[in-house]
Scaffold this active site. Structure first.
Site, short mmCIF file in Angstrom:
data_model
loop_
_atom_site.label_atom_id
_atom_site.label_comp_id
_atom_site.label_asym_id
_atom_site.label_seq_id
_atom_site.Cartn_x
_atom_site.Cartn_y
_atom_site.Cartn_z
N ARG A 225 11.81 52.92 29.00
CA ARG A 225 10.89 53.89 28.38
C ARG A 225 11.44 54.24 27.00
O ARG A 225 12.67 54.37 26.83
CB ARG A 225 10.76 55.17 29.22
CG ARG A 225 9.83 55.06 30.40
CD ARG A 225 8.36 54.89 29.98
NE ARG A 225 7.43 54.80 31.09
CZ ARG A 225 6.94 53.66 31.61
NH1 ARG A 225 7.31 52.50 31.12
NH2 ARG A 225 6.06 53.69 32.60
N HIS A 273 4.74 46.81 24.94
CA HIS A 273 4.72 47.30 26.34
C HIS A 273 4.11 46.24 27.27
O HIS A 273 3.18 46.53 28.03
CB HIS A 273 3.97 48.64 26.45
CG HIS A 273 4.36 49.41 27.69
ND1 HIS A 273 4.45 50.79 27.74
CD2 HIS A 273 4.71 49.00 28.94
CE1 HIS A 273 4.81 51.18 28.95
NE2 HIS A 273 4.98 50.09 29.70
N1 LIG Z 1 8.02 47.92 30.11
C1 LIG Z 1 7.32 47.70 31.20
O1 LIG Z 1 6.42 46.87 31.20
C2 LIG Z 1 7.66 48.46 32.45
C3 LIG Z 1 7.03 48.10 33.65
C4 LIG Z 1 7.38 48.79 34.80
C5 LIG Z 1 8.34 49.79 34.76
N2 LIG Z 1 8.94 50.11 33.59
C6 LIG Z 1 9.99 51.16 33.53
O2 LIG Z 1 11.09 50.76 34.34
C7 LIG Z 1 11.65 51.93 34.94
C8 LIG Z 1 12.53 51.56 36.12
O3 LIG Z 1 11.69 51.14 37.20
P1 LIG Z 1 12.26 50.95 38.68
O4 LIG Z 1 11.10 50.59 39.54
O5 LIG Z 1 13.44 50.05 38.68
O6 LIG Z 1 12.76 52.44 38.98
P2 LIG Z 1 13.67 52.94 40.21
O7 LIG Z 1 13.57 51.97 41.33
O8 LIG Z 1 13.27 54.36 40.45
O9 LIG Z 1 15.15 52.86 39.64
C9 LIG Z 1 15.63 53.74 38.70
C10 LIG Z 1 17.12 53.51 38.54
O10 LIG Z 1 17.62 54.40 37.54
C11 LIG Z 1 18.72 55.14 38.06
N3 LIG Z 1 18.78 56.47 37.47
C12 LIG Z 1 17.82 57.41 37.39
N4 LIG Z 1 18.28 58.52 36.79
C13 LIG Z 1 19.57 58.27 36.47
C14 LIG Z 1 20.59 59.02 35.85
N5 LIG Z 1 20.37 60.28 35.41
N6 LIG Z 1 21.80 58.45 35.69
C15 LIG Z 1 22.04 57.18 36.13
N7 LIG Z 1 21.11 56.42 36.73
C16 LIG Z 1 19.89 56.96 36.90
C17 LIG Z 1 18.46 55.23 39.54
O11 LIG Z 1 19.66 55.54 40.22
P3 LIG Z 1 19.71 55.61 41.84
O12 LIG Z 1 19.58 54.19 42.29
O13 LIG Z 1 21.01 56.21 42.15
O14 LIG Z 1 18.53 56.46 42.25
C18 LIG Z 1 17.91 53.82 39.82
O15 LIG Z 1 18.97 52.91 39.98
C19 LIG Z 1 10.40 52.74 35.28
O16 LIG Z 1 10.71 54.12 35.44
C20 LIG Z 1 9.53 52.51 34.06
O17 LIG Z 1 9.82 53.51 33.11
C21 LIG Z 1 8.62 49.46 32.44
#
Ligand SMILES: NC(=O)c1ccc[n+]([C@@H]2O[C@H](COP(=O)([O-])OP(=O)(O)OC[C@H]3O[C@@H](n4cnc5c(N)ncnc54)[C@H](OP(=O)(O)O)[C@@H]3O)[C@@H](O)[C@H]2O)c1
Length: 310
Positions: A225, A273
């Protein structure tokens, strides 16, 4: 009768109007699915932040909000939302992200640009890249997308390091957590990939101090993001040639304004994006599975911790 309200965009509706009923039917879930259901009769909302529902107050018997988006930062702070919120994770989204991350890491690793753009037709020999096993990549965020990307990079032979809020144990990946862990990971990241959600804790996680911890000449990929990066600090670091290059897919303001310095910066690649998107067929399966789970009193898939913000 179970009622599922579709509250996505017009375009989403054309995509999902047959896929979701088919996926519900395949699971034996008997439900009404449509866009015109009285709020007090709605059990589940299939939701997009660009759709018509912003106030959940009239939905008095709501059992869950099922987001079509993976990132939930636009809805998680909505005070009118009292029901569980599930984000979208589908197999297509994970595969697409792993491919985007692997592709852009290979671009940096192999130094492809030096050959793709070579107007003087220079014969630059002696430029063979190191092996992947001699290249360290750091990933901030080891969730669904971070882990899928880490595994893809690991399969290519890279040294992969990952950082998350809770410490993970993943075969072949050096895992870190906490602020010391972050410093260690940054210090060894020749390429850094940002796959954190946008929360109060992660906003500007890449700033002047954290950028300075990265090795000189490192590159950055941000498919997470926009607000994860302090843009001014990144531009300063690029101009000082500490960070060599950044490929940015997401921005604080989207579409990225025409006059934003990222567009013209020689050390920045902008992608609009598109790193990965929800694939309708597999996403419809996730929505239907969550309705089935809700109706069977089973835990939802991908439920958001609304206190943590992701
Ligand atoms: N560009 C694009 O096309 C696109 C598409 C889809 C998604 N995205 C982005 O990708 C992001 C990640 O997606 P996801 O499905 O992988 O999310 P997720 O499964 O919720 O994983 C988030 C990860 O971030 C870690 N995290 C969160 N807060 C943290 C903090 N304060 N300090 C350290 N680590 C932290 C979490 O730790 P824990 O494992 O300990 O909970 C987890 O490992 C989404 O939120 C979205 O913004 C982008």
């Amino acid at each position: 009768m179970t009622n599922v309200l579709f509250a996505g965009t017009e375009e989403n509706w054309e995509t999902y109007k047959t896929l979701i009923p088919e996926a519900l039917k395949a699971r034996g879930v008997s439900a009404t699915f449509g866009r015109d259901i009285a709020p007090e009769m709605v059990d589940y909302i299939v939701y997009s932040p660009l759709g018509p529902v912003q106030d959940f107050t009239p939905f008095t018997r709501l059992k869950a909000v099922l987001s079509l988006w993976a990132g939930v930062e636009r809805v998680v702070g909505n005070n009118t939302l009292k029901a569980p919120l599930c984000r979208m994770v589908d197999s297509g989204l994970k595969k697409g992200m792993a491919e985007w991350v692997a592709g852009h890491c290979l671009r940096y690793h192999l130094g492809m640009d030096a050959h793709i753009t070579n107007p003087a037709h220079e014969w630059r020999s002696g430029m063979a890249p190191p092996l992947a096993e001699d290249r360290s990549i750091g990933i901030l965020g080891l969730g669904e997308l971070g882990q899928a990307s880490a595994e893809a990079l690991n399969c290519l032979g890279f040294n992969v390091n990952g950082w998350s809020r809770s410490l993970k144990s993943i075969e072949g990946i050096a895992c870190f957590s906490g602020s010391e862990g972050l410093s260690t990971l940054l210090g060894r990241s020749e390429i850094l990939v940002l796959l954190l959600p946008q929360t109060a804790d992660t906003t500007h996680i890449l700033n002047a101090q954290t950028l300075a911890k990265m090795p000189k000449g490192a590159s950055i990929l941000n498919p997470g993001r926009g607000p994860l990066i302090d843009d001014e600090a990144l531009l300063a670091s690029l101009n000082a040639r500490h960070i060599a290059h950044a490929t940015l897919d997401v921005f604080a303001k989207e579409p990225l304004p025409q006059d934003h310095p990222y567009w013209a910066h020689p050390s920045v690649t902008v992608t609009p994006h598109i790193a990965s998107e929800t694939r309708p067929k597999s996403a419809a399966e996730v929505v239907a599975e969550n309705v089935r789970r809700g109706e069977s009193a089973e835990p939802f898939l991908f439920e958001v911790d609304q206190g943590q913000g992701y």
